[in-house]
Motif scaffolding. Structure first.
Motif, PDB file in Angstrom:
ATOM      1  N   ILE A 126       0.842  -1.200   0.000  1.00  0.00           N
ATOM      2  CA  ILE A 126       0.000   0.000   0.000  1.00  0.00           C
ATOM      3  C   ILE A 126       0.874   1.246   0.000  1.00  0.00           C
ATOM      4  O   ILE A 126       0.607   2.210  -0.711  1.00  0.00           O
ATOM      5  N   PHE A 127       1.932   1.232   0.815  1.00  0.00           N
ATOM      6  CA  PHE A 127       2.864   2.364   0.857  1.00  0.00           C
ATOM      7  C   PHE A 127       3.451   2.619  -0.530  1.00  0.00           C
ATOM      8  O   PHE A 127       3.495   3.756  -0.998  1.00  0.00           O
ATOM      9  N   PHE A 128       3.903   1.551  -1.194  1.00  0.00           N
ATOM     10  CA  PHE A 128       4.463   1.672  -2.538  1.00  0.00           C
ATOM     11  C   PHE A 128       3.422   2.217  -3.509  1.00  0.00           C
ATOM     12  O   PHE A 128       3.719   3.084  -4.336  1.00  0.00           O
ATOM     13  N   ALA A 129       2.189   1.736  -3.406  1.00  0.00           N
ATOM     14  CA  ALA A 129       1.116   2.181  -4.311  1.00  0.00           C
ATOM     15  C   ALA A 129       0.725   3.632  -4.050  1.00  0.00           C
ATOM     16  O   ALA A 129       0.276   4.323  -4.964  1.00  0.00           O
ATOM     17  N   MET A 130       0.886   4.116  -2.831  1.00  0.00           N
ATOM     18  CA  MET A 130       0.513   5.497  -2.507  1.00  0.00           C
ATOM     19  C   MET A 130       1.562   6.504  -2.963  1.00  0.00           C
ATOM     20  O   MET A 130       1.250   7.690  -3.085  1.00  0.00           O
ATOM     21  N   LYS A 131       2.775   6.064  -3.197  1.00  0.00           N
ATOM     22  CA  LYS A 131       3.827   6.992  -3.597  1.00  0.00           C
ATOM     23  C   LYS A 131       3.537   7.639  -4.952  1.00  0.00           C
ATOM     24  O   LYS A 131       3.778   8.817  -5.134  1.00  0.00           O
ATOM     25  N   PHE A 132       2.996   6.887  -5.898  1.00  0.00           N
ATOM     26  CA  PHE A 132       2.769   7.419  -7.242  1.00  0.00           C
ATOM     27  C   PHE A 132       1.665   8.475  -7.283  1.00  0.00           C
ATOM     28  O   PHE A 132       1.864   9.549  -7.852  1.00  0.00           O
ATOM     29  N   PRO A 133       0.486   8.228  -6.681  1.00  0.00           N
ATOM     30  CA  PRO A 133      -0.519   9.299  -6.689  1.00  0.00           C
ATOM     31  C   PRO A 133      -0.042  10.524  -5.906  1.00  0.00           C
ATOM     32  O   PRO A 133      -0.358  11.651  -6.264  1.00  0.00           O
ATOM     33  N   SER A 134       0.727  10.295  -4.860  1.00  0.00           N
ATOM     34  CA  SER A 134       1.254  11.411  -4.082  1.00  0.00           C
ATOM     35  C   SER A 134       2.188  12.266  -4.929  1.00  0.00           C
ATOM     36  O   SER A 134       2.139  13.497  -4.882  1.00  0.00           O
ATOM     37  N   GLN A 135       3.027  11.630  -5.732  1.00  0.00           N
ATOM     38  CA  GLN A 135       3.928  12.374  -6.617  1.00  0.00           C
ATOM     39  C   GLN A 135       3.147  13.141  -7.680  1.00  0.00           C
ATOM     40  O   GLN A 135       3.454  14.294  -7.984  1.00  0.00           O
ATOM     41  N   LYS A 136       2.120  12.511  -8.244  1.00  0.00           N
ATOM     42  CA  LYS A 136       1.304  13.189  -9.260  1.00  0.00           C
ATOM     43  C   LYS A 136       0.552  14.365  -8.647  1.00  0.00           C
ATOM     44  O   LYS A 136       0.492  15.443  -9.225  1.00  0.00           O
ATOM     45  N   LEU A 137      -0.002  14.165  -7.466  1.00  0.00           N
ATOM     46  CA  LEU A 137      -0.711  15.223  -6.765  1.00  0.00           C
ATOM     47  C   LEU A 137       0.236  16.380  -6.467  1.00  0.00           C
ATOM     48  O   LEU A 137      -0.129  17.545  -6.630  1.00  0.00           O
ATOM     49  N   SER A 138       1.458  16.056  -6.068  1.00  0.00           N
ATOM     50  CA  SER A 138       2.461  17.091  -5.783  1.00  0.00           C
ATOM     51  C   SER A 138       2.777  17.895  -7.040  1.00  0.00           C
ATOM     52  O   SER A 138       2.892  19.116  -6.992  1.00  0.00           O
ATOM     53  N   LYS A 139       2.912  17.203  -8.162  1.00  0.00           N
ATOM     54  CA  LYS A 139       3.205  17.895  -9.431  1.00  0.00           C
ATOM     55  C   LYS A 139       2.067  18.843  -9.790  1.00  0.00           C
ATOM     56  O   LYS A 139       2.295  20.003 -10.135  1.00  0.00           O
ATOM     57  N   ASN A 140       0.830  18.374  -9.686  1.00  0.00           N
ATOM     58  CA  ASN A 140      -0.308  19.227 -10.014  1.00  0.00           C
ATOM     59  C   ASN A 140      -0.434  20.385  -9.035  1.00  0.00           C
ATOM     60  O   ASN A 140      -0.786  21.496  -9.415  1.00  0.00           O
TER      61      ASN A 140
END
Length: 100
Positions: free
Chosen positions: A62-76
């Motif tokens: 779950i931690f690994f899966a949450m890293k990608f949306p978090s990075q995308k959200l940060s970019k936006n």
């Protein structure tokens, strides 16, 4: 098994909350974007801080899966400032398709 499902639902809770909240509105909601982003960031940060404490495989997944949306959200999020946010709101209000 139910513990995993419950945990995933807890992780996704703010996305569901804000989606349903915006669907209930019949007005422009773009000016709430900073509040929404901050709430989601706070929730995801708290969840990601809690996950690494226990070395259980499904929590690591779950931690690994949450890293990608978090990075995308940060970019936006970095693209939304008070100035550009207001420009997005005005563009949305004045867009001919929405007919406001």
């Amino acid at each position: 098994m139910w513990t995993i499902v419950k945990y995933v639902m807890e992780v996704l809770w703010p996305l569901r909350y804000w989606t349903l909240w915006m669907l209930k509105r019949h007005t422009v909601t773009l000016h709430y974007i900073i509040t929404v982003y901050n709430n989601i960031f706070d929730h995801m940060d708290g969840m990601m801080r809690a996950l690494p404490k226990e070395k259980i495989q499904w929590k690591e997944d779950i931690f690994f899966a949450m890293k990608f949306p978090s990075q995308k959200l940060s970019k936006n999020y970095t693209e939304v400032t008070s100035t550009t946010g207001m420009l997005h709101i005005l563009a949305h209000i004045l867009h001919h398709f929405w007919k406001l």
